[in-house]
Scaffold this motif. Structure first.
Motif, short mmCIF file in Angstrom:
data_model
loop_
_atom_site.label_atom_id
_atom_site.label_comp_id
_atom_site.label_asym_id
_atom_site.label_seq_id
_atom_site.Cartn_x
_atom_site.Cartn_y
_atom_site.Cartn_z
N UNK A 172 29.23 145.68 49.09
CA UNK A 172 28.76 145.88 50.45
C UNK A 172 29.88 145.61 51.43
N UNK A 173 30.41 146.66 52.03
CA UNK A 173 31.54 146.51 52.96
C UNK A 173 31.10 146.71 54.40
N UNK A 174 29.90 146.19 54.71
CA UNK A 174 29.45 146.18 56.10
C UNK A 174 30.08 145.00 56.81
N UNK A 175 29.51 144.63 57.95
CA UNK A 175 30.10 143.53 58.73
C UNK A 175 30.17 142.23 57.94
N UNK A 176 29.08 141.90 57.22
CA UNK A 176 29.06 140.66 56.45
C UNK A 176 30.05 140.71 55.29
N UNK A 177 30.01 141.80 54.54
CA UNK A 177 30.93 141.92 53.40
C UNK A 177 32.38 141.86 53.82
N UNK A 178 32.72 142.51 54.91
CA UNK A 178 34.10 142.47 55.39
C UNK A 178 34.49 141.06 55.83
N UNK A 179 33.58 140.38 56.52
CA UNK A 179 33.87 139.02 56.97
C UNK A 179 34.10 138.11 55.78
N UNK A 180 33.29 138.26 54.74
CA UNK A 180 33.46 137.43 53.54
C UNK A 180 34.80 137.74 52.85
N UNK A 181 35.14 139.02 52.78
CA UNK A 181 36.39 139.41 52.12
C UNK A 181 37.61 138.87 52.85
N UNK A 182 37.50 138.73 54.16
CA UNK A 182 38.64 138.26 54.96
C UNK A 182 38.69 136.74 55.09
N UNK A 183 37.66 136.06 54.62
CA UNK A 183 37.61 134.61 54.79
C UNK A 183 38.70 133.94 53.96
N UNK A 184 39.55 133.17 54.61
CA UNK A 184 40.68 132.56 53.92
C UNK A 184 40.36 131.30 53.16
N UNK A 185 39.15 130.77 53.33
CA UNK A 185 38.81 129.51 52.68
C UNK A 185 38.47 129.61 51.21
N UNK A 186 38.20 130.84 50.73
CA UNK A 186 37.83 130.98 49.32
C UNK A 186 38.98 130.60 48.39
N UNK A 187 40.15 131.14 48.68
CA UNK A 187 41.29 130.93 47.78
C UNK A 187 41.65 129.46 47.67
N UNK A 188 41.61 128.74 48.79
CA UNK A 188 41.96 127.32 48.76
C UNK A 188 40.95 126.49 47.98
N UNK A 189 39.77 127.05 47.73
CA UNK A 189 38.74 126.33 46.98
C UNK A 189 38.56 126.89 45.57
N UNK A 190 39.49 127.73 45.15
CA UNK A 190 39.49 128.17 43.76
C UNK A 190 38.82 129.50 43.49
N UNK A 191 38.55 130.29 44.53
CA UNK A 191 37.89 131.58 44.36
C UNK A 191 38.80 132.71 44.83
N UNK A 192 39.05 133.66 43.95
CA UNK A 192 39.94 134.77 44.25
C UNK A 192 39.10 136.04 44.43
N UNK A 193 39.04 136.56 45.64
CA UNK A 193 38.30 137.80 45.89
C UNK A 193 39.14 138.97 45.41
N UNK A 194 38.66 139.68 44.39
CA UNK A 194 39.48 140.69 43.72
C UNK A 194 39.02 142.12 43.99
N UNK A 195 37.81 142.30 44.56
CA UNK A 195 37.33 143.67 44.79
C UNK A 195 36.23 143.67 45.83
N UNK A 196 36.09 144.80 46.51
CA UNK A 196 34.98 145.02 47.44
C UNK A 196 34.53 146.46 47.28
N UNK A 197 33.21 146.67 47.31
CA UNK A 197 32.62 147.99 47.04
C UNK A 197 31.73 148.44 48.19
#
Length: 234
Positions: free
Chosen positions: A109-134
């Protein structure tokens, strides 16, 4: 079915170095462990080496007795009069929560929410690597969100396998969420976070966590109303 709502947490298991079966941590304690880890990481960034249970509890918004009880589930590493070694306790809680694993996240889901989640920089620092968006919208497919290029949801299974994604976030309308969830599970993903405003069904062995922001606001409104009523505790 294994379904976890926004007030519960998957319960990690802590490996025992002695070879005994891992023990489960109560869901409420798991939720609080994430608070302790956040506070500890803040202390690490500030160069603090040791912290007392009272200070860590205050920074996490809990009582000292609750903190000590929660930490007993992962082993007590505090020393009376000295406190906890911040770096060691941080690493141990991270291990108990499963954050030492390689977590690769795909967002559907690349709507407003999906895009905001994909751009969130806090995931990587907490051990989560966003690798794809659909997304299914051909006007969106191929566009860029941060460093990611939006993939066609028709290629969901192929991209999940290629990227090694082992967690999926569903930022989808209710009407299509179950169908996509079924495909995600069939592709071998066992951890799903859903923002869709609908109850999803998953097979046994799949951890589904639902985040319903409207419900959370309703709960917040209830407590706010009680706080404004004389004699009523929030």
């Amino acid at each position: 079915m294994t379904s976890l709502d926004s007030t519960s947490q998957p319960v990690p298991e802590l490996p025992d170095a002695g070879g005994t079966p891992p023990k489960q941590i109560p869901p409420a304690a798991v939720a609080r462990l994430t608070l302790y880890l956040r506070a500890l990481n803040t202390l690490l960034a500030e160069g603090v080496e040791r912290v007392s249970s009272e200070s860590l509890a205050e920074a996490s918004g809990v009582s000292s007795s609750t903190l000590r009880k929660d930490l007993s589930h992962v082993g007590s590493y505090g020393t009376r009069g000295v406190g906890y070694e911040v770096q060691y306790l941080s690493r141990h809680i991270a291990a108990a929560l499963g954050l030492t694993h390689d977590w690769k996240v795909a967002i559907v889901g690349a709507g407003n929410l999906g895009k905001a989640l994909a751009r969130y920089g806090g995931f990587e620092s907490r051990g989560f690597d966003v690798v794809a968006i659909f997304d299914a919208d051909q006007m969106v497919v191929g566009s860029e969100v941060g460093w990611l290029r939006v993939s066609d949801v028709a290629d969901l299974e192929t991209v999940l396998h290629r990227t090694g994604a082992n967690m999926v976030v569903l930022a989808l309308p209710a009407a299509v969420a179950q169908g996509v969830c079924d495909r995600v599970v069939a592709a071998g993903v066992r951890s799903v976070l859903s923002f869709a405003p609908v109850m999803l069904q998953v097979p046994e062995g799949v951890n589904l966590r639902k985040v319903d922001m409207a419900t959370e606001l309703q709960i917040l409104a209830y407590h706010a109303q009680r706080a404004q009523t004389p004699g009523q505790p929030a």
